[in-house]
Design a protein around this motif. Sequence first.
Motif, short mmCIF file in Angstrom:
data_model
loop_
_atom_site.label_atom_id
_atom_site.label_comp_id
_atom_site.label_asym_id
_atom_site.label_seq_id
_atom_site.Cartn_x
_atom_site.Cartn_y
_atom_site.Cartn_z
N SER A 1 0.91 -1.32 0.24
CA SER A 1 -0.12 0.09 0.13
C SER A 1 0.70 1.39 0.32
O SER A 1 1.74 1.14 0.61
CB SER A 1 -0.65 -0.20 0.84
N ASP A 2 0.60 2.34 -0.71
CA ASP A 2 -0.35 2.77 -1.65
C ASP A 2 -0.26 2.59 -3.46
O ASP A 2 0.78 2.54 -3.51
CB ASP A 2 -0.90 3.86 -1.57
N THR A 3 -0.90 1.61 -3.48
CA THR A 3 -0.43 0.75 -5.40
C THR A 3 -1.35 0.82 -6.65
O THR A 3 -2.64 0.32 -5.30
CB THR A 3 0.30 -0.30 -4.85
N LEU A 4 -0.82 0.63 -7.82
CA LEU A 4 -2.32 0.09 -8.49
C LEU A 4 -1.83 -1.07 -8.66
O LEU A 4 -0.67 -1.83 -8.10
CB LEU A 4 -1.94 0.64 -9.52
N TYR A 5 -2.85 -1.98 -8.88
CA TYR A 5 -2.21 -3.45 -9.08
C TYR A 5 -0.11 -3.79 -9.89
O TYR A 5 -0.32 -3.38 -10.97
CB TYR A 5 -2.98 -4.41 -9.79
N SER A 6 0.73 -4.51 -8.97
CA SER A 6 1.71 -4.70 -9.62
C SER A 6 1.83 -6.17 -10.22
O SER A 6 1.54 -6.99 -8.66
CB SER A 6 2.62 -3.80 -9.65
N ALA A 7 1.47 -6.38 -10.99
CA ALA A 7 1.88 -8.38 -11.07
C ALA A 7 3.93 -8.30 -10.62
O ALA A 7 3.71 -9.57 -10.05
CB ALA A 7 2.41 -8.69 -12.81
N LYS A 8 4.90 -7.88 -10.84
CA LYS A 8 5.77 -7.80 -10.07
C LYS A 8 6.00 -7.47 -8.65
O LYS A 8 6.61 -8.30 -8.33
CB LYS A 8 6.66 -6.95 -10.81
N ALA A 9 5.18 -6.70 -8.10
CA ALA A 9 5.31 -6.73 -6.14
C ALA A 9 4.77 -8.02 -5.82
O ALA A 9 4.71 -8.30 -5.37
CB ALA A 9 4.32 -5.68 -6.04
N ALA A 10 3.53 -8.68 -6.85
CA ALA A 10 2.79 -9.80 -6.24
C ALA A 10 4.38 -11.25 -6.47
O ALA A 10 4.08 -12.19 -5.46
CB ALA A 10 1.25 -9.87 -7.58
N ARG A 11 5.16 -11.35 -7.59
CA ARG A 11 5.81 -11.97 -7.79
C ARG A 11 6.71 -11.91 -6.55
O ARG A 11 7.47 -13.19 -6.19
CB ARG A 11 6.60 -11.68 -9.15
N LEU A 12 7.50 -10.61 -6.12
CA LEU A 12 8.15 -10.27 -5.48
C LEU A 12 8.02 -11.65 -3.51
O LEU A 12 8.81 -11.14 -2.90
CB LEU A 12 8.83 -9.54 -5.21
N VAL A 13 6.72 -11.21 -3.65
CA VAL A 13 6.16 -11.70 -2.70
C VAL A 13 5.58 -13.45 -2.30
O VAL A 13 5.18 -13.41 -1.72
CB VAL A 13 5.18 -10.51 -1.88
N THR A 14 5.62 -13.93 -3.43
CA THR A 14 5.20 -15.50 -3.88
C THR A 14 4.98 -15.77 -2.33
O THR A 14 6.22 -16.60 -1.39
CB THR A 14 6.06 -15.67 -5.06
N GLY A 15 4.13 -16.79 -2.33
CA GLY A 15 4.05 -17.52 -1.52
C GLY A 15 4.10 -17.12 0.34
O GLY A 15 3.63 -17.28 0.70
N VAL A 16 3.40 -15.62 0.28
CA VAL A 16 3.07 -15.09 1.16
C VAL A 16 2.40 -15.63 2.04
O VAL A 16 1.29 -15.99 1.92
CB VAL A 16 3.33 -13.87 1.35
N ASP A 17 2.42 -15.49 3.51
CA ASP A 17 1.65 -16.79 4.61
C ASP A 17 1.08 -15.28 4.67
O ASP A 17 -0.61 -16.14 4.76
CB ASP A 17 1.84 -16.52 6.06
N LEU A 18 0.28 -14.03 5.07
CA LEU A 18 -0.28 -12.99 5.44
C LEU A 18 -0.09 -11.74 4.18
O LEU A 18 0.87 -11.11 4.79
CB LEU A 18 -0.52 -12.93 6.96
N LEU A 19 -0.75 -11.69 2.94
CA LEU A 19 -0.47 -9.92 2.28
C LEU A 19 -2.08 -9.29 2.94
O LEU A 19 -2.96 -9.41 2.94
CB LEU A 19 -0.96 -10.80 0.72
N TYR A 20 -1.20 -8.20 3.27
CA TYR A 20 -2.27 -7.62 3.82
C TYR A 20 -2.20 -6.29 1.97
O TYR A 20 -0.71 -5.91 1.49
CB TYR A 20 -1.45 -5.91 4.72
N HIS A 21 -2.59 -5.63 1.29
CA HIS A 21 -3.07 -5.07 0.26
C HIS A 21 -4.04 -4.12 0.62
O HIS A 21 -5.19 -4.53 0.69
CB HIS A 21 -3.43 -6.49 -0.78
N GLU A 22 -4.25 -2.82 -0.08
CA GLU A 22 -4.53 -2.02 -0.09
C GLU A 22 -5.88 -2.36 -1.31
O GLU A 22 -5.63 -3.11 -2.24
CB GLU A 22 -4.20 -0.60 -0.71
#
Length: 311
Positions: A211-232
Amino acid sequence: MTFRVTILGSSSASPTPKRNPSAHALNVHEQFFLVDCGEGTQKQLRSAGINPLKLNAVFITHLHGDHVFGLFGLISTMGLMGRRTPLKVYAPRPFDEILANHLHYFDAALPYQVQWHEVRTREHELLYENKVLEVWSVPLRHKIPAAGFLFREKTPPLNLLKEAIGRYGLNVAQCVAAKRGEDIPLGDGTTIPNQQLTYTPYEGRSYAYLSDTLYSAKAARLVTGVDLLYHEATFAEQDKTMARETGHSTASQAAKAALAAGARRLLIGHFSSRYKDASGLVEEARELFAETEAVVEGRSYDIPVKKTQPE
């Protein structure tokens, strides 16, 4: 072995009677970290029973006021409380200039150091590390330079298989070497592979704050497998044009990010004040990602230990 996130603020730019600006507190093995620090954060810390003097470090995603205005009052209050331990603050430029002005005009006699560390918002890099934790920056897509953060628990030290000690007649020095991950040579000339002597007691856990962000495929890839994701999830999908124009995500886009990351759980927040009730945003996100919750201020979210079984 605590790994707990406490929500201190969940509103977007404007606070509401029920929502404060952005701030999360993270407890990892009784070490405390603050992520963003909107107005009212120090009061929210006290309400949550978290002593500000226990904060190891503060991580600021970007320099919009709803994510940083509360930090300056908190810095002053910790001085009044007698803090002596340096406080590390990770934030993008030009936070160093802002901090210098604050210290000059308001806290020239502060009894502890505030140590600024630059967050380079276009880089995915290790920012902080201790015996149990790593913190990585995650580039985000916002109207000004911004970065999220990935908090990743380190793999714990190896445990010895009790039966292996007797089976191979290991002495103290051999046990210590095995716990370091070494293969162990025996007196008869054979060598026992380490995996036959030890096991990892539990898997490292992780939490990501995007947060804060537009949708980002790169950001999603960099947190691959995360247990708990907080996303705006500032907006509903019907307001996606406004989301794009302001550099924010919809609830559906937050769910898309969780799906792309292979996250185990999704928390959504940073809600626009136009939404009095977040239930519609949750329903929207759950159409793509079932394990979605809207954050509740004052509530803590634990990531349980995932124990591994010795072979």
